[in-house]
Design a protein around this motif. Sequence first.
Motif, PDB file in Angstrom:
ATOM      1  N   LYS A   1      -5.106   3.207   9.829  1.00 57.94           N
ATOM      2  CA  LYS A   1      -6.232   2.837  10.707  1.00 57.94           C
ATOM      3  C   LYS A   1      -7.149   1.808  10.057  1.00 57.94           C
ATOM      4  CE  LYS A   1      -7.075   6.928  13.574  1.00 57.94           C
ATOM      5  NZ  LYS A   1      -7.892   8.151  13.622  1.00 57.94           N
ATOM      6  N   GLN A   2      -7.194   1.800   8.723  1.00 55.90           N
ATOM      7  CA  GLN A   2      -8.088   0.869   8.017  1.00 55.90           C
ATOM      8  C   GLN A   2      -7.515  -0.548   7.909  1.00 55.90           C
ATOM      9  OE1 GLN A   2      -9.828   2.217   4.223  1.00 55.90           O
ATOM     10  NE2 GLN A   2      -9.188   4.299   4.751  1.00 55.90           N
ATOM     11  N   LEU A   3      -6.215  -0.715   8.225  1.00 56.26           N
ATOM     12  CA  LEU A   3      -5.590  -2.030   8.036  1.00 56.26           C
ATOM     13  C   LEU A   3      -6.034  -3.014   9.121  1.00 56.26           C
ATOM     14  CD1 LEU A   3      -2.015  -0.837   6.970  1.00 56.26           C
ATOM     15  CD2 LEU A   3      -3.900  -1.610   5.515  1.00 56.26           C
ATOM     16  N   PRO A   4      -6.118  -4.317   8.779  1.00 55.65           N
ATOM     17  CA  PRO A   4      -6.593  -5.308   9.761  1.00 55.65           C
ATOM     18  C   PRO A   4      -5.791  -5.251  11.064  1.00 55.65           C
ATOM     19  CG  PRO A   4      -6.118  -6.329   7.616  1.00 55.65           C
ATOM     20  CD  PRO A   4      -5.754  -4.895   7.495  1.00 55.65           C
ATOM     21  N   ALA A   5      -6.497  -5.259  12.180  1.00 52.53           N
ATOM     22  CA  ALA A   5      -5.860  -5.076  13.493  1.00 52.53           C
ATOM     23  C   ALA A   5      -4.922  -6.229  13.849  1.00 52.53           C
ATOM     24  CB  ALA A   5      -6.940  -4.936  14.557  1.00 52.53           C
ATOM     25  N   ASP A   6      -5.122  -7.393  13.232  1.00 53.10           N
ATOM     26  CA  ASP A   6      -4.292  -8.549  13.603  1.00 53.10           C
ATOM     27  C   ASP A   6      -3.032  -8.690  12.736  1.00 53.10           C
ATOM     28  OD1 ASP A   6      -5.699  -9.102  11.311  1.00 53.10           O
ATOM     29  OD2 ASP A   6      -6.149 -11.185  11.834  1.00 53.10           O
ATOM     30  N   ARG A   7      -2.799  -7.707  11.858  1.00 57.15           N
ATOM     31  CA  ARG A   7      -1.606  -7.802  11.009  1.00 57.15           C
ATOM     32  C   ARG A   7      -0.575  -6.743  11.398  1.00 57.15           C
ATOM     33  NH1 ARG A   7      -2.141  -9.535   5.701  1.00 57.15           N
ATOM     34  NH2 ARG A   7       0.123  -9.276   5.581  1.00 57.15           N
TER      35      ARG A   7
ATOM     36  N   LEU B   1       0.853  -1.194   0.000  1.00 57.51           N
ATOM     37  CA  LEU B   1       0.000   0.000   0.000  1.00 57.51           C
ATOM     38  C   LEU B   1       0.889   1.243   0.000  1.00 57.51           C
ATOM     39  CD1 LEU B   1      -2.870   1.242   0.457  1.00 57.51           C
ATOM     40  CD2 LEU B   1      -2.455   1.010   2.925  1.00 57.51           C
ATOM     41  N   ILE B   2       0.503   2.233  -0.807  1.00 55.51           N
ATOM     42  CA  ILE B   2       1.202   3.526  -0.818  1.00 55.51           C
ATOM     43  C   ILE B   2       0.349   4.502  -0.006  1.00 55.51           C
ATOM     44  CG2 ILE B   2       2.019   5.420  -2.311  1.00 55.51           C
ATOM     45  CD1 ILE B   2       3.582   2.709  -2.506  1.00 55.51           C
ATOM     46  N   CYS B   3       1.020   5.452   0.639  1.00 56.66           N
ATOM     47  CA  CYS B   3       0.289   6.516   1.332  1.00 56.66           C
ATOM     48  C   CYS B   3       1.001   7.831   1.092  1.00 56.66           C
ATOM     49  CB  CYS B   3       0.211   6.230   2.836  1.00 56.66           C
ATOM     50  SG  CYS B   3       1.806   6.391   3.667  1.00 56.66           S
ATOM     51  N   THR B   4       0.348   8.921   1.428  1.00 55.65           N
ATOM     52  CA  THR B   4       0.997  10.236   1.401  1.00 55.65           C
ATOM     53  C   THR B   4       0.891  10.801   2.827  1.00 55.65           C
ATOM     54  OG1 THR B   4      -0.910  11.635   0.981  1.00 55.65           O
ATOM     55  CG2 THR B   4       0.082  10.564  -0.947  1.00 55.65           C
ATOM     56  N   SER B   5       1.474  11.965   3.027  1.00 53.05           N
ATOM     57  CA  SER B   5       1.392  12.545   4.372  1.00 53.05           C
ATOM     58  C   SER B   5      -0.046  12.951   4.692  1.00 53.05           C
ATOM     59  CB  SER B   5       2.324  13.751   4.486  1.00 53.05           C
ATOM     60  OG  SER B   5       1.957  14.745   3.561  1.00 53.05           O
TER      61      SER B   5
ATOM     62  N   ALA C   1      -0.323  -1.376  -8.571  1.00 53.65           N
ATOM     63  CA  ALA C   1      -1.307  -2.004  -7.665  1.00 53.65           C
ATOM     64  C   ALA C   1      -1.386  -1.300  -6.299  1.00 53.65           C
ATOM     65  CB  ALA C   1      -0.988  -3.494  -7.509  1.00 53.65           C
ATOM     66  N   PRO C   2      -0.255  -1.055  -5.605  1.00 52.21           N
ATOM     67  CA  PRO C   2      -0.378  -0.392  -4.281  1.00 52.21           C
ATOM     68  C   PRO C   2      -0.800   1.075  -4.384  1.00 52.21           C
ATOM     69  CG  PRO C   2       1.936  -0.730  -4.823  1.00 52.21           C
ATOM     70  CD  PRO C   2       1.136  -1.466  -5.867  1.00 52.21           C
ATOM     71  N   ILE C   3      -0.562   1.708  -5.537  1.00 50.86           N
ATOM     72  CA  ILE C   3      -1.027   3.101  -5.706  1.00 50.86           C
ATOM     73  C   ILE C   3      -2.548   3.093  -5.890  1.00 50.86           C
ATOM     74  CG2 ILE C   3      -0.950   5.164  -7.169  1.00 50.86           C
ATOM     75  CD1 ILE C   3       1.920   4.408  -7.934  1.00 50.86           C
ATOM     76  N   GLN C   4      -3.023   2.157  -6.700  1.00 47.46           N
ATOM     77  CA  GLN C   4      -4.481   2.066  -6.916  1.00 47.46           C
ATOM     78  C   GLN C   4      -5.202   1.753  -5.610  1.00 47.46           C
ATOM     79  OE1 GLN C   4      -4.759  -0.676 -10.202  1.00 47.46           O
ATOM     80  NE2 GLN C   4      -5.488   0.958 -11.560  1.00 47.46           N
ATOM     81  N   ARG C   5      -4.569   0.882  -4.807  1.00 50.78           N
ATOM     82  CA  ARG C   5      -5.159   0.553  -3.499  1.00 50.78           C
ATOM     83  C   ARG C   5      -5.295   1.829  -2.661  1.00 50.78           C
ATOM     84  NH1 ARG C   5      -1.745  -3.954  -2.437  1.00 50.78           N
ATOM     85  NH2 ARG C   5      -2.871  -5.030  -4.084  1.00 50.78           N
ATOM     86  N   MET C   6      -4.246   2.649  -2.688  1.00 54.02           N
ATOM     87  CA  MET C   6      -4.304   3.919  -1.935  1.00 54.02           C
ATOM     88  C   MET C   6      -5.451   4.796  -2.440  1.00 54.02           C
ATOM     89  SD  MET C   6      -1.641   7.126  -1.874  1.00 54.02           S
ATOM     90  CE  MET C   6      -1.864   7.637  -3.587  1.00 54.02           C
ATOM     91  N   LEU C   7      -5.554   4.940  -3.764  1.00 53.95           N
ATOM     92  CA  LEU C   7      -6.581   5.828  -4.308  1.00 53.95           C
ATOM     93  C   LEU C   7      -7.976   5.317  -3.950  1.00 53.95           C
ATOM     94  CD1 LEU C   7      -4.939   6.681  -7.770  1.00 53.95           C
ATOM     95  CD2 LEU C   7      -5.088   8.153  -5.748  1.00 53.95           C
ATOM     96  N   GLU C   8      -8.147   3.977  -3.966  1.00 51.29           N
ATOM     97  CA  GLU C   8      -9.460   3.422  -3.598  1.00 51.29           C
ATOM     98  C   GLU C   8      -9.754   3.620  -2.108  1.00 51.29           C
ATOM     99  OE1 GLU C   8      -9.050  -0.591  -4.972  1.00 51.29           O
ATOM    100  OE2 GLU C   8      -9.026   0.116  -7.062  1.00 51.29           O
ATOM    101  N   MET C   9      -8.742   3.400  -1.261  1.00 41.92           N
ATOM    102  CA  MET C   9      -8.968   3.476   0.188  1.00 41.92           C
ATOM    103  C   MET C   9      -9.103   4.915   0.690  1.00 41.92           C
ATOM    104  SD  MET C   9      -6.350   0.548   1.565  1.00 41.92           S
ATOM    105  CE  MET C   9      -6.558   0.894   3.311  1.00 41.92           C
ATOM    106  N   SER C  10      -8.609   5.882  -0.107  1.00 39.57           N
ATOM    107  CA  SER C  10      -8.651   7.280   0.397  1.00 39.57           C
ATOM    108  C   SER C  10      -9.691   8.114  -0.336  1.00 39.57           C
ATOM    109  CB  SER C  10      -7.270   7.924   0.305  1.00 39.57           C
ATOM    110  OG  SER C  10      -6.778   7.899  -1.003  1.00 39.57           O
ATOM    111  N   ARG C  11     -10.690   7.456  -0.900  1.00 38.24           N
ATOM    112  CA  ARG C  11     -11.763   8.194  -1.581  1.00 38.24           C
ATOM    113  C   ARG C  11     -12.588   8.993  -0.611  1.00 38.24           C
ATOM    114  NH1 ARG C  11     -12.801   4.023  -5.870  1.00 38.24           N
ATOM    115  NH2 ARG C  11     -11.582   4.888  -7.531  1.00 38.24           N
TER     116      ARG C  11
END
Length: 327
Positions: free
Chosen positions: A155-161, A143-147, A317-327
């Motif tokens: 915070k959205q990632l599974p708590a057990d990982r 997963l990619i993120c920005t500041s 793939a990890p950039i697209q994941r970021m864009l989907e998760m930060s909509r």
Amino acid sequence: MVFAAIQNTGTGSVASPPRHPQDLRADIERLRRERNAVILAHYYQDDAIQDVADFIGDSLELARKAASTDADVIVFCGVHFMAETAKILNPTKTVLLPDLAAGCSLADACPADAFAAFRAEHPEHIAVSYINCSAAVKAHSDLICTSSNAVDLVKQLPADRPILFGPDENLGRWVQAQSGRELTLWPGSCQVHVAFSEQALLQLKLEHPEAEVLAHPECQQHLLDLADFIGSTSKLLHRAEASPAQSFIVLTEPGILHQMRLKVPGKPFFEVPGADGCSCNACPYMRLNTLEKLWLCLRDMAPAIEMDEALRQRALAPIQRMLEMSR
Ligand code: 13P
Ligand code: SF4
């Protein structure tokens, strides 16, 4: 090198950029229309570049803009990893970076093979990488993120990982505190954001006790402890617009002060110098781009970002994941 090429184009076009700033801006506008180009600029660019850009934003906003543009050509006035991200999102478009040497100390501090080894040592972890890294490091990330979105995404990632975070340890520590998740950190930092002088900041606070301190999370913890508001460049700008404070001390690259002063006229903004009063608070990579190089890259359609297709797909793939998760 770029200027040497001007002598040899043989295109019949003018041999060098117009000298007068007004003519230079007008000719950039002409070339932009002819090329059907969009000019994207980060807040750390010189004022003159921000003034001719179609869109100015933080890393997340610029990535979103790059993903949605219908222009044929993207001129990315920022640093290499930003232009590379635009290319990953737009493989068929021409993506130009006015100066190909505009790198990033954070990205350089994280070689892909060393990052791959770090990952291999932590096979159970989710690898979250700050967008300030190479395409090869992105390709090794989940997963990619920005500041701007890092806290929300973590915070959205599974708590057990368990989670790996790189390459900025200062941002990582801040995300850890804000999200309540423990992160295993890659030991990298931004040469600009670790250069601010705490003594100079304390002196500014003494001189302007009413000022609100705005800080980027790439700053070190002892400086973040002195801040009133922490966020990405866009968030700092929006806070300055919304805040009732009458003045501001800004702990990030001073390029952002141009938009702050335009959007909040009449209120003073103070930049914090580096240790010993050096101007190392200005990003030397961002500042490689100039209006002349912007003109040249539009004229010559170079330097352009090129990328191996297999690498591009893995980095996408990890950039697209970021864009989907930060909509
Ligand atoms: P933003 O995510 O705020 O645009 O920051 C990018 C950057 O390079 C900070 O040094
Ligand atoms: Fe990289 Fe720091 Fe410059 Fe941002 S300010 S581009 S993190 S070197």
